[in-house]
Enzyme design. Structure first.
Site, mmCIF file in Angstrom:
data_model
loop_
_atom_site.group_PDB
_atom_site.id
_atom_site.type_symbol
_atom_site.label_atom_id
_atom_site.label_comp_id
_atom_site.label_asym_id
_atom_site.label_seq_id
_atom_site.Cartn_x
_atom_site.Cartn_y
_atom_site.Cartn_z
ATOM 1 N N ARG A 142 25.223 -32.765 -4.504
ATOM 2 C CA ARG A 142 24.396 -33.966 -4.379
ATOM 3 C C ARG A 142 22.893 -33.647 -4.454
ATOM 4 O O ARG A 142 22.091 -34.312 -3.802
ATOM 5 C CB ARG A 142 24.708 -34.720 -3.075
ATOM 6 N N SER A 184 27.140 -43.157 1.510
ATOM 7 C CA SER A 184 27.118 -42.157 2.576
ATOM 8 C C SER A 184 25.689 -41.938 3.053
ATOM 9 O O SER A 184 24.799 -41.667 2.252
ATOM 10 C CB SER A 184 27.693 -40.832 2.069
ATOM 11 N N GLU A 254 21.617 -38.187 2.820
ATOM 12 C CA GLU A 254 21.997 -38.322 1.418
ATOM 13 C C GLU A 254 21.277 -39.516 0.804
ATOM 14 O O GLU A 254 20.975 -39.526 -0.383
ATOM 15 C CB GLU A 254 23.513 -38.465 1.271
#
Length: 268
Positions: A142, A184, A254
């Site tokens: 990510r 998330s 995130e």
């Protein structure tokens, strides 16, 4: 550079933010370094004091096959990519239908579902500075080190769209709440899950104003109606504080926080 007024309470998936004047990037623009580029704001929390913002113009919304490779414009929505690949029997993009956003954002954060990531079949990207190959980019779970607008990305062209994968990805997402959120909230720390840690410190379901860590999935910060930026920040800080104290783990955001005070920070 053209401008466009966006109401982020309607535009962002979090349904937080006000009316903001945003620049529109078009081919040949050179002042992009003065702005923070956004996509469709599906993993973004817009603050009260955001930086100067910019979006890509409609000319960057396209998909084409050239030289036996798949080329996708940075402003192309994930749903359009998924539909195109299904229609043309193209493999390895089945997961993007479950990742809301635009191509530029997906590449910028190396979006994915578990081991299925956008970088798996990436060849290169085009930015205002030119073409960068995959080998020239640092990327991981990510994250990437890309700091320029992604105007286009080139991918391997392989055939064999897999409906079974579509169903598998659908099941992966089945426990995620439909209440407005930015996906998330925190990255999963190595060998553990952010949702488990948030639940373990007693924050699952905790509500401040209209913001809460979801009862369905603790790593989803959700907006039950009129959520405010300040309440979202309070909950993010509280989760990071409690998890650090209990497990000595630093939960990294995130989601991207577009506010001058927090810009670029993953631990608040």
């Amino acid at each position: 550079m053209q401008r466009k007024t966006i109401n982020f309470k309607n535009y962002s998936s979090f349904k937080i933010g006000g009316l903001i004047d945003v620049a529109v990037f078009e081919k040949g623009d050179t002042s992009y370094k003065d702005f923070y580029l956004i996509g469709s704001c599906n993993n973004t929390l817009v603050g009260n004091n955001p930086p100067s913002l910019m979006i890509l113009g409609k000319e960057f919304d396209y998909i084409k096959i050239e030289d036996n490779r798949l080329k996708i414009g940075g402003a192309t929505p994930s749903g359009k990519i998924a539909s195109y690949c299904k229609k043309h029997n193209i493999a390895n993009f089945e997961f993007v239908s479950h990742l809301p956003g635009k191509l530029g954002g997906l590449v910028f954060m190396n979006a994915g579902l578990k081991e299925y990531e956008i970088f798996n079949h990436l060849i290169d990207i085009t930015t205002p500075e030119g073409v960068k190959t995959k080998d020239e980019i640092k990327y991981g779970y990510r994250t990437t080190n890309i700091n320029e607008p992604i105007l286009e990305a080139t991918f391997e062209l392989l055939y064999g769209f897999d409906e079974e994968k579509v169903e598998m990805f659908k099941k992966m997402r089945s426990n995620q709440p439909s209440t407005p959120s930015a996906g998330s909230c925190f990255k999963n720390p190595q060998g553990d899950y952010a949702g488990r840690l948030i639940e373990a410190v007693g924050l699952k379901g905790l509500r401040v104003g209209d913001m809460a860590f979801s009862d369905e999935h603790a790593n989803f910060l959700v907006n039950y109606g009129n959520g405010k930026f300040e309440d979202a920040i309070y909950l993010i800080k509280e989760a990071q504080k409690r998890v650090k104290e209990e497990f000595d783990i630093s939960l990294e955001c995130e989601i991207i926080i577009l506010d001058q005070e927090y810009l670029g920070k993953k631990v608040l």
